[in-house]
Write a protein that holds these residues in place. Structure first.
Motif, PDB file in Angstrom:
ATOM      1  N   UNK A 155      50.866 113.279  71.312  1.00 44.20           N
ATOM      2  CA  UNK A 155      51.112 112.460  72.503  1.00 44.20           C
ATOM      3  C   UNK A 155      49.794 111.918  73.067  1.00 44.20           C
ATOM      4  N   UNK A 156      49.895 110.944  73.955  1.00 45.78           N
ATOM      5  CA  UNK A 156      48.717 110.515  74.702  1.00 45.78           C
ATOM      6  C   UNK A 156      48.172 111.726  75.462  1.00 45.78           C
ATOM      7  N   UNK A 157      46.889 111.879  75.454  1.00 45.13           N
ATOM      8  CA  UNK A 157      46.295 112.995  76.185  1.00 45.13           C
ATOM      9  C   UNK A 157      46.168 114.271  75.392  1.00 45.13           C
ATOM     10  N   UNK A 158      46.565 114.264  74.112  1.00 44.97           N
ATOM     11  CA  UNK A 158      46.378 115.453  73.288  1.00 44.97           C
ATOM     12  C   UNK A 158      44.886 115.766  73.175  1.00 44.97           C
ATOM     13  N   UNK A 159      44.513 117.032  73.266  1.00 47.01           N
ATOM     14  CA  UNK A 159      43.094 117.396  73.189  1.00 47.01           C
ATOM     15  C   UNK A 159      42.423 116.999  71.874  1.00 47.01           C
ATOM     16  N   UNK A 160      43.211 116.777  70.815  1.00 48.32           N
ATOM     17  CA  UNK A 160      42.589 116.465  69.524  1.00 48.32           C
ATOM     18  C   UNK A 160      42.531 114.964  69.245  1.00 48.32           C
ATOM     19  N   UNK A 167      36.828 118.487  62.366  1.00 46.81           N
ATOM     20  CA  UNK A 167      36.376 119.281  63.524  1.00 46.81           C
ATOM     21  C   UNK A 167      37.516 120.064  64.178  1.00 46.81           C
ATOM     22  N   UNK A 168      38.733 119.870  63.718  1.00 48.79           N
ATOM     23  CA  UNK A 168      39.897 120.538  64.321  1.00 48.79           C
ATOM     24  C   UNK A 168      40.166 121.844  63.583  1.00 48.79           C
ATOM     25  N   UNK A 169      40.013 122.947  64.267  1.00 53.05           N
ATOM     26  CA  UNK A 169      40.232 124.273  63.686  1.00 53.05           C
ATOM     27  C   UNK A 169      41.620 124.768  64.081  1.00 53.05           C
ATOM     28  N   UNK A 170      42.503 124.867  63.096  1.00 53.41           N
ATOM     29  CA  UNK A 170      43.875 125.303  63.357  1.00 53.41           C
ATOM     30  C   UNK A 170      44.060 126.797  63.150  1.00 53.41           C
ATOM     31  N   UNK A 171      42.997 127.502  62.855  1.00 50.82           N
ATOM     32  CA  UNK A 171      43.113 128.938  62.644  1.00 50.82           C
ATOM     33  C   UNK A 171      43.379 129.279  61.192  1.00 50.82           C
ATOM     34  N   UNK A 184      52.325 104.903  57.150  1.00 51.69           N
ATOM     35  CA  UNK A 184      51.415 105.145  56.037  1.00 51.69           C
ATOM     36  C   UNK A 184      50.946 106.587  56.058  1.00 51.69           C
ATOM     37  N   UNK A 185      50.933 107.214  54.868  1.00 50.74           N
ATOM     38  CA  UNK A 185      50.481 108.595  54.755  1.00 50.74           C
ATOM     39  C   UNK A 185      48.988 108.626  54.453  1.00 50.74           C
ATOM     40  N   UNK A 186      48.277 109.439  55.203  1.00 50.46           N
ATOM     41  CA  UNK A 186      46.842 109.594  55.008  1.00 50.46           C
ATOM     42  C   UNK A 186      46.541 111.028  54.589  1.00 50.46           C
ATOM     43  N   UNK A 187      45.633 111.157  53.635  1.00 49.37           N
ATOM     44  CA  UNK A 187      45.167 112.486  53.272  1.00 49.37           C
ATOM     45  C   UNK A 187      44.305 113.045  54.384  1.00 49.37           C
ATOM     46  N   UNK A 188      44.063 114.334  54.323  1.00 49.72           N
ATOM     47  CA  UNK A 188      43.321 114.975  55.409  1.00 49.72           C
ATOM     48  C   UNK A 188      41.817 114.905  55.130  1.00 49.72           C
ATOM     49  N   UNK A 189      41.296 113.676  55.105  1.00 49.13           N
ATOM     50  CA  UNK A 189      39.857 113.496  54.950  1.00 49.13           C
ATOM     51  C   UNK A 189      39.150 113.966  56.210  1.00 49.13           C
ATOM     52  N   UNK A 190      38.049 114.695  56.085  1.00 47.13           N
ATOM     53  CA  UNK A 190      37.362 115.233  57.269  1.00 47.13           C
ATOM     54  C   UNK A 190      36.954 114.180  58.286  1.00 47.13           C
TER      55      UNK A 190
END
Length: 225
Positions: A155-160, A167-171, A184-190
């Motif tokens: 959503x708008x305002x998401x911290x990420x 840089x996003x650490x999901x644990x 469009x599908x995007x790979x998880x490029x850093x």
């Protein structure tokens, strides 16, 4: 791949047509003469018999099948077929249709089911996914490993939002598998920068099920009353 499908109704025939189109060998088994619509799936092998019978499964080639699909409209029959396929014929993979969500708890390895498929549950998830922004929506659960796939629309305002994926650490128990943006599908490029409206496809391990609230708070915290 050789596939035996118990239940030649609309679901069973549809599965058979898809598998045949991909070059697999398919046998359809049903005990109702009215279900013998051979012309509708002419490339399949057909058998008029009760798939809950070990003799019928033997005749249908269960012992040589790579996959058995229990696709009847009767949950009790699907459980019996699954148990026989696994215990009597050692079929490597058994997929079972769940007609009534209240019976989901029975469709486990105890009954020989490797992959339970609940159409009502899938439809509910798809409806939720279509209308929910900012909520973790369960899409699929892998029965054997306990892992699951969840979707969340940022959503708008998401911290990420505005942060790069790297840089996003999901644990330790969650992995970002893909990002959908404008169809469009995007790979998880850093270096991919997350934007509001992005659909995140997340894979959670069995242990990650206990971290759903924390993950929700990290990606789309709920407004406080």
């Amino acid at each position: 791949m050789r596939v035996l499908i118990a239940g030649a109704g609309s679901v069973g025939r549809s599965i058979a047509l898809e598998l045949l189109a991909h070059g697999h060998t398919v046998t359809l088994v049903d005990h109702e003469p009215g279900a013998m619509r051979v012309a509708s799936v002419a490339q399949a092998e057909w058998l008029l018999a009760d798939a809950c019978s070990p003799r019928a499964l033997t005749e249908a080639g269960a012992g040589e099948s790579d996959v058995v699909v229990a696709a009847t409209g009767d949950d009790k029959a699907n459980l019996v077929v699954s148990l026989l396929a696994k215990s009597e014929f050692a079929v490597p993979r058994v997929v079972a249709r769940i007609n009534n969500p209240r019976n989901e708890w029975m469709f486990t390895e105890t009954w020989g089911v490797d992959v339970p498929v609940s159409t009502p549950r899938i439809m509910t998830s798809l409806v939720e996914e279509a209308v929910s922004v900012g909520d973790l929506v369960p899409l699929f659960r892998f029965h054997r490993s306990g892992a699951s796939i969840h979707e969340l629309t940022l959503p708008d305002g998401s911290p990420v939002v505005g942060h790069r994926v790297g840089t996003v650490d999901l644990g330790p128990h969650a992995v970002l598998a893909a990002v959908m943006r404008s169809g469009t599908a995007y790979g998880v490029e850093p270096d991919l920068t997350l934007e509001a409206g992005d659909e995140l496809l997340l894979v959670l391990s069995a242990q990650g099920q206990d971290d759903l609230d924390q993950l929700q708070e990290q990606l789309a915290p709920r407004a406080q009353d």
